[in-house]
Design a protein around this motif. Sequence first.
Motif, PDB file in Angstrom:
ATOM      1  N   SER A 283    -142.829  29.815  -8.037  1.00  0.00           N
ATOM      2  CA  SER A 283    -142.185  28.506  -8.011  1.00  0.00           C
ATOM      3  C   SER A 283    -142.230  27.914  -6.606  1.00  0.00           C
ATOM      4  O   SER A 283    -142.016  28.618  -5.610  1.00  0.00           O
ATOM      5  CB  SER A 283    -140.727  28.620  -8.460  1.00  0.00           C
ATOM      6  N   ILE A 284    -142.493  26.636  -6.539  1.00  0.00           N
ATOM      7  CA  ILE A 284    -142.473  25.924  -5.258  1.00  0.00           C
ATOM      8  C   ILE A 284    -141.035  25.536  -4.901  1.00  0.00           C
ATOM      9  O   ILE A 284    -140.608  25.676  -3.769  1.00  0.00           O
ATOM     10  CB  ILE A 284    -143.379  24.673  -5.329  1.00  0.00           C
ATOM     11  N   GLU A 285    -140.286  25.086  -5.888  1.00  0.00           N
ATOM     12  CA  GLU A 285    -138.927  24.606  -5.630  1.00  0.00           C
ATOM     13  C   GLU A 285    -137.888  25.714  -5.543  1.00  0.00           C
ATOM     14  O   GLU A 285    -136.845  25.532  -4.907  1.00  0.00           O
ATOM     15  CB  GLU A 285    -138.488  23.621  -6.732  1.00  0.00           C
ATOM     16  N   ASN A 286    -138.124  26.840  -6.201  1.00  0.00           N
ATOM     17  CA  ASN A 286    -137.119  27.901  -6.271  1.00  0.00           C
ATOM     18  C   ASN A 286    -137.662  29.195  -5.670  1.00  0.00           C
ATOM     19  O   ASN A 286    -138.355  29.958  -6.353  1.00  0.00           O
ATOM     20  CB  ASN A 286    -136.701  28.138  -7.733  1.00  0.00           C
ATOM     21  N   ALA A 287    -137.347  29.422  -4.419  1.00  0.00           N
ATOM     22  CA  ALA A 287    -137.818  30.638  -3.739  1.00  0.00           C
ATOM     23  C   ALA A 287    -137.354  31.863  -4.511  1.00  0.00           C
ATOM     24  O   ALA A 287    -136.206  31.940  -4.940  1.00  0.00           O
ATOM     25  CB  ALA A 287    -137.276  30.680  -2.318  1.00  0.00           C
ATOM     26  N   GLY A 288    -138.264  32.786  -4.717  1.00  0.00           N
ATOM     27  CA  GLY A 288    -137.927  34.017  -5.419  1.00  0.00           C
ATOM     28  C   GLY A 288    -138.104  33.946  -6.924  1.00  0.00           C
ATOM     29  O   GLY A 288    -137.893  34.944  -7.606  1.00  0.00           O
ATOM     30  N   ARG A 289    -138.496  32.808  -7.462  1.00  0.00           N
ATOM     31  CA  ARG A 289    -138.708  32.691  -8.915  1.00  0.00           C
ATOM     32  C   ARG A 289    -140.204  32.687  -9.208  1.00  0.00           C
ATOM     33  O   ARG A 289    -140.971  31.946  -8.599  1.00  0.00           O
ATOM     34  CB  ARG A 289    -138.080  31.435  -9.496  1.00  0.00           C
TER      35      ARG A 289
END
Length: 96
Positions: A43-49
């Motif tokens: 994910s670009i918006e959610n680090a770690g996802r």
Amino acid sequence: MIHEIATITIDPAQAAEFEAAVGKARPYFEAAAGYVSFALQKSIENAGRYLLIVGWESVDAHMVNFRNSDGFQVWRSLVGGFFVSPPSVEHTLAVI
């Protein structure tokens, strides 16, 4: 063909190690009966996802063939320690 889509959340500080572990586990997916394709997307918006997207010939190819294989146990031993929470898994079928 169907897709298994697993949403996986990890500690972003462990991203490089997690990605390397998934790379080590990939051959176990590829060896499973009914395997079609494999992708790990970050994910670009959610680090770690991450989204793990695996193509299978059928739901049974994933849920029976792979889940009951030694390869699944290796997958979980390689990456399970990175999970912040259990992955959310669903199966999808292209309609268009």
